[in-house]
Write an enzyme that holds these catalytic residues in place. Sequence first.
Site, PDB file in Angstrom:
ATOM      1  N   LEU B  75     -41.459   8.516  47.950  1.00 22.95           N
ATOM      2  CA  LEU B  75     -42.387   7.935  48.929  1.00 22.95           C
ATOM      3  C   LEU B  75     -43.735   8.636  49.013  1.00 22.95           C
ATOM      4  O   LEU B  75     -44.358   8.680  50.066  1.00 22.95           O
ATOM      5  CB  LEU B  75     -41.718   7.865  50.310  1.00 22.95           C
ATOM      6  CG  LEU B  75     -40.538   6.889  50.389  1.00 22.95           C
ATOM      7  CD1 LEU B  75     -39.868   6.966  51.750  1.00 22.95           C
ATOM      8  CD2 LEU B  75     -40.993   5.464  50.115  1.00 22.95           C
ATOM      9  N   CYS B 132     -35.177   3.423  52.100  1.00 25.25           N
ATOM     10  CA  CYS B 132     -35.436   4.138  50.851  1.00 25.25           C
ATOM     11  C   CYS B 132     -34.363   5.176  50.592  1.00 25.25           C
ATOM     12  O   CYS B 132     -34.113   6.036  51.420  1.00 25.25           O
ATOM     13  CB  CYS B 132     -36.790   4.822  50.864  1.00 25.25           C
ATOM     14  SG  CYS B 132     -37.025   5.826  49.389  1.00 25.25           S
ATOM     15  N   GLY B 219     -34.839  -3.588  38.985  1.00 20.37           N
ATOM     16  CA  GLY B 219     -34.966  -4.349  37.743  1.00 20.37           C
ATOM     17  C   GLY B 219     -33.863  -5.381  37.569  1.00 20.37           C
ATOM     18  O   GLY B 219     -32.960  -5.483  38.398  1.00 20.37           O
ATOM     19  N   THR B 268     -40.263  -4.266  39.878  1.00 23.25           N
ATOM     20  CA  THR B 268     -40.315  -3.672  38.545  1.00 23.25           C
ATOM     21  C   THR B 268     -41.011  -4.561  37.511  1.00 23.25           C
ATOM     22  O   THR B 268     -41.665  -4.058  36.600  1.00 23.25           O
ATOM     23  CB  THR B 268     -38.872  -3.345  38.110  1.00 23.25           C
ATOM     24  OG1 THR B 268     -38.294  -2.504  39.121  1.00 23.25           O
ATOM     25  CG2 THR B 268     -38.831  -2.616  36.792  1.00 23.25           C
TER      26      THR B 268
END
Lengths: 305, 305, 285, 285
Positions: B75, B132, B219, B268
């Site tokens: 972050l 996160c 992804g 991504t």
Amino acid sequence: MKRPSLAVNIAGIHLKNPVMPASGTFGYGEEYAPYLDLERIGAIVTKGLSLRPKAGNPTPRIAETISGMLNAIGLQNVGIDDFIKFKLPFLREVNTPVIVNFFGNTLDEYGEVAARLADLPEVAGLELNISCPNVKQGGIVFGTDPKAAAEVVSLVRSRSKKPLIVKLTPNVTDITVIARAVEEAGADALCCINTITGMAVDIKTRKARLANKTGGLSGPAIRPIAVRMVHQVVQAVKIPVIGVGGIVRPADALEFLIVGASAVQVGTANFVDPAAMLSIIEGIEQFCIEEGIGDIGELIGSLQL
Amino acid sequence: MKRPSLAVNIAGIHLKNPVMPASGTFGYGEEYAPYLDLERIGAIVTKGLSLRPKAGNPTPRIAETISGMLNAIGLQNVGIDDFIKFKLPFLREVNTPVIVNFFGNTLDEYGEVAARLADLPEVAGLELNISCPNVKQGGIVFGTDPKAAAEVVSLVRSRSKKPLIVKLTPNVTDITVIARAVEEAGADALCCINTITGMAVDIKTRKARLANKTGGLSGPAIRPIAVRMVHQVVQAVKIPVIGVGGIVRPADALEFLIVGASAVQVGTANFVDPAAMLSIIEGIEQFCIEEGIGDIGELIGSLQL
Amino acid sequence: MKNFKTIVLSNQEISSGYYRMRILAPGFGKVGKPGQFIMFRVQTSLPPLLRRPFGIFRTGFLPADCEGQPPKEYLEILYKVVGRGTTIMSGLHEGDRVEVLGPLGRGFDLGAAGNDKILVGGGIGLVPLYMLAQELVKSSRVRLLIGGKRRDDIIMVTEFERLGVNTHIATEDGSLGEEGFVTRVLERKLQKYPQAEVFACGPMPMLEAVQRLCAAENVPLQVSLEALMACGVGACLGCVVKGAGHSEQNPQYLCTCKEGPVFRAERLDWSKLTDEEGTCEGCKS
Amino acid sequence: MKNFKTIVLSNQEISSGYYRMRILAPGFGKVGKPGQFIMFRVQTSLPPLLRRPFGIFRTGFLPADCEGQPPKEYLEILYKVVGRGTTIMSGLHEGDRVEVLGPLGRGFDLGAAGNDKILVGGGIGLVPLYMLAQELVKSSRVRLLIGGKRRDDIIMVTEFERLGVNTHIATEDGSLGEEGFVTRVLERKLQKYPQAEVFACGPMPMLEAVQRLCAAENVPLQVSLEALMACGVGACLGCVVKGAGHSEQNPQYLCTCKEGPVFRAERLDWSKLTDEEGTCEGCKS
Ligand SMILES: Cc1cc2nc3c(=O)[nH]c(=O)nc-3n(C[C@H](O)[C@H](O)[C@H](O)COP(=O)(O)OP(=O)(O)OC[C@H]3O[C@@H](n4cnc5c(N)ncnc54)[C@H](O)[C@@H]3O)c2cc1C
Ligand SMILES: Cc1cc2nc3c(=O)[nH]c(=O)nc-3n(C[C@H](O)[C@H](O)[C@H](O)COP(=O)(O)OP(=O)(O)OC[C@H]3O[C@@H](n4cnc5c(N)ncnc54)[C@H](O)[C@@H]3O)c2cc1C
Ligand SMILES: Cc1cc2nc3c(=O)[nH]c(=O)nc-3n(C[C@H](O)[C@H](O)[C@H](O)COP(=O)(O)O)c2cc1C
Ligand SMILES: Cc1cc2nc3c(=O)[nH]c(=O)nc-3n(C[C@H](O)[C@H](O)[C@H](O)COP(=O)(O)O)c2cc1C
Ligand code: FES
Ligand code: FES
């Protein structure tokens, strides 16, 4: 150069090498007999068995995804009686330990199946599936709640003296909580991970690509998640851990061994290459030779911090 | 043929189309300005901001995996002051709504940042990151516990009237529990999913490939998991849901819309192709034309059961 | 700075494991500067997922083949096959469709005209030095010190010599040129040309040694770094290195892709550049 | 039944979107039976992850090119480009390395010699019928009814005719042969040859229509089915279809890969064969 020793001991089961198939991807062993010498692999792990034969889910049951596949087979299996009658005789002749994966639809059924398997000399160990995402009643509830998981493990433990491997689901917030609960309840070893629940949609028909809508994701796509979870579990428990999830190449198996798995299972890769396990075994051996490792034990858990 | 309407409304923010970048993969917008017209995308979502600048994690911070990548950026960000001073002036000139992703290291900090952003006219909405995996204190604990999640959402709600999107973590047993808690606490919309915690090992050095050891997997590899979770969350809540995870092609975005996401984020894929969002917007439009869909609303949630 | 879909013009193995790829790139020469790089991708092939960064070796024009048509511009990269992406690249042929994002990053500053210029390149690190040499030879004497493990790692020497560059080779096994590290050669040259400016690109241990030598002699140094990259444009923050004065309280992370890949040595925190360990407040997992 | 790594000998587009691939396959002809299939994979290419099932079109021998060397045996597949895997396949060239698992599954039973044999193939469904026809013509009269959407979907007619097979074509748009569904042709033929045995392969709606006609006329029918497959060897249970008498209590799932792909029609539960809905005890998510 002396060949490195690849033998490992999992929960009292002696394996000539740490590579075995993942349940449900290798049938009952005989399906793959024409393609690889079953005596070269560490163990044979059967399709998940239940007390009575199980029909499984409607079709389509599988869907390919990017670097993975979804399945919702629904634990179709021949049931414990037919397994003993029709499948075990073949396995008896193979000089490789047989690990029977099983599950129940209820707590009682888990105990029942364990008891039925308890006295079979051909069965080297049990792999208790508390983690299949495709069967709700007999699966996921046990695997995601530490109390329920401990309960089913205790019960099975009380019904069988066989080495007991418990297979964990990755679909949880903290896998170490379940791992510790299961260890305490008497598991001899852990196996992680089972598939991760996923879904894919056919954009033309606007229907889920599996009749069951959701299914379990397996294959290379999930490997980083599996490696992370095995790493976490190895830190959390004292019993051996079998690593599984996305292993295709020798290097993949080595990742799991390095983070501390005592053995590995190969699942989806068997479909891609029926001899995948042999290449993996050879690759591990080669790596040990190159790195000057005389015994696989030196490699296991050798992660540098 | 009339062009289909792709406009959607998320929590009161009007988007000309449902495609926006995922936080942390698009910098502060200006980084990608040379490669795509920022006025063609539905919204701009900034890198996650905190009260003070944040150094982020040691390197290596990224590792490619099969059909995915791991990141443990930690972050890193310029902090709210520098954002307002140096980044916002650029965004002010772009005729596209700006959604600011933010987080705090403590509950208080969450409230503080929200308050600082509350009066900025350039900020169309807030995206609250409680998910996160790379920052423990200020992230994952809030995102995995429904009580803590509700608490931080309530606090932020009380400090700002801006449209509030809450971004959920996939690293939980049941994402619908958190989703409902957050909805009740006052979120206007949800965004799922953030990255899935993973790990990769360099077998030669036997070290984790990230300095932080574990990181977030993103992804195409994670798409089936993201689609499943969005599908679950859409069923569980009444507020709109933004779908994110592994979108690369138009068909991927369509999967999310069909299961009920009101908009999508592309992460991504921006790295793979800086103009990916434009192809996705065009592909969605093309699909609507082919399928005779006049308004994207007809497509959203059109999954056939 | 743009992203363009284009095709491979040629792709040849020039030394064992080293390839030179020529890519059609209209307009590229006008914008690309020595030391910049591209993010390369094979069109339509998902794996590998991420693009791969490569220095721009040189740009040029194909001979015009028909009257009236403007000559075609190309760019060249030189790469070493090391993993999945470069293995796939090595199998590309003329006409294969690829994608190029670039030119990216900050290139070399040419320094003061007239001063002696010493270029130090290890292995594939020669790549960004070629266009630099093209510029520098216009107004300075240029020396290139080339290092490598073995003879096979020494590439492109003639190309540099053709520019009028004075070359010195050192290999670790002595199979070509002088035996040992290239930094030994640099040490001698710095004694001889104390007014020199140094430009280096190569593996990190080499760069560190070069930095120590230049710092000791107070000679200006620019280095071109490599780092893992996802985006190449400053968005992902995956490629950072620690800048001079970096501390937890006062983080000075620099993006290799955007603020580099070429840095003046004094901008970097050499003590921690390759320290992969570290910790950070929130993340001690 | 084995898995072997081999190479492509040729790969040609024979009609728009239809390809014929010849693969080196020593020893294959001795074991392969009409109606069997292979699981195909491009070596070293991970995507697509799973192998793709293809019927064996035919096997044969290359002319021996030097004295003394045994002639090389090959197998041929015919495929239609429909998605990711077949698109990759269409780009393969002579010498490309591939992997073949097979021959797999149960093929056709040749039935009683002398009886009229009617083969019904829709589009790419002709594939498994070729080797079947090769065998059947030895002792029976063989008629092939070929269906397709358009002219382009009608392939391999001459190959069948060369075997001495009597062919009838029907296309939905009437662009070749008779206009309409091939089942209309079958209806007439069944009236004319009530002693016939029928062998069919093609899309599910066609097979269902064929089944209804044959059941009504009490004519023996064998069908070759397609199903999504992961393993091809009976291990994954992904490819099942419902057998006659299937019920939740008494499940009669049959593996298409192992117990099929050819089934006698009466072994299958035609009412539920394409019913994708269903539910199952544990899984009503
Ligand atoms: C600015 C810059 C310029 C470069 N110029 C050149 C050049 O001109 N010629 C050349 O041969 N190489 C160059 N490199 C290194 C080149 O990018 C890597 O060798 C290449 O990415 C390896 O890809 P792979 O798939 O074969 O290796 P893999 O090891 O399979 O790659 C795995 C991941 O690591 C990354 N990676 C691996 N090695 C490196 C590395 N050394 N630097 C950065 N990322 C790496 C890859 O990009 C990929 O994301 C440069 C790197 C940078 C950052
Ligand atoms: C026993 C058998 C024999 C076959 N013989 C032939 C043949 O001779 N010629 C030919 O052209 N095709 C044949 N098929 C169909 C062929 O397998 C598919 O067309 C092919 O797998 C499509 O792959 P794809 O990647 O191009 O399509 P995609 O749609 O991208 O494939 C996605 C997934 O769905 C599967 N799939 C898609 N369509 C089918 C299908 N119709 N049947 C089974 N799986 C499918 C793929 O294998 C893959 O797992 C046969 C199928 C089976 C089961
Ligand atoms: C088709 C299929 C069937 C499976 N059946 C079972 C099963 O019966 N019991 C079980 O514990 N796991 C089952 N699994 C999970 C695998 O054993 C393994 O945990 C998972 O696939 C991850 O490994 P992989 O990525 O190597 O495939 C099945 C997986 C697949 C793909
Ligand atoms: C390099 C990188 C940085 C990220 N930083 C943030 C962040 O600051 N805040 C946040 O909420 N999500 C962050 N994410 C998560 C993404 O927004 C997104 O949820 C995730 O990557 C999944 O989407 P994708 O598969 O399309 O990349 C980051 C992801 C990546 C890859
Ligand atoms: S590579 Fe993404 S910021 Fe540098
Ligand atoms: S394809 Fe696996 S059982 Fe048939």
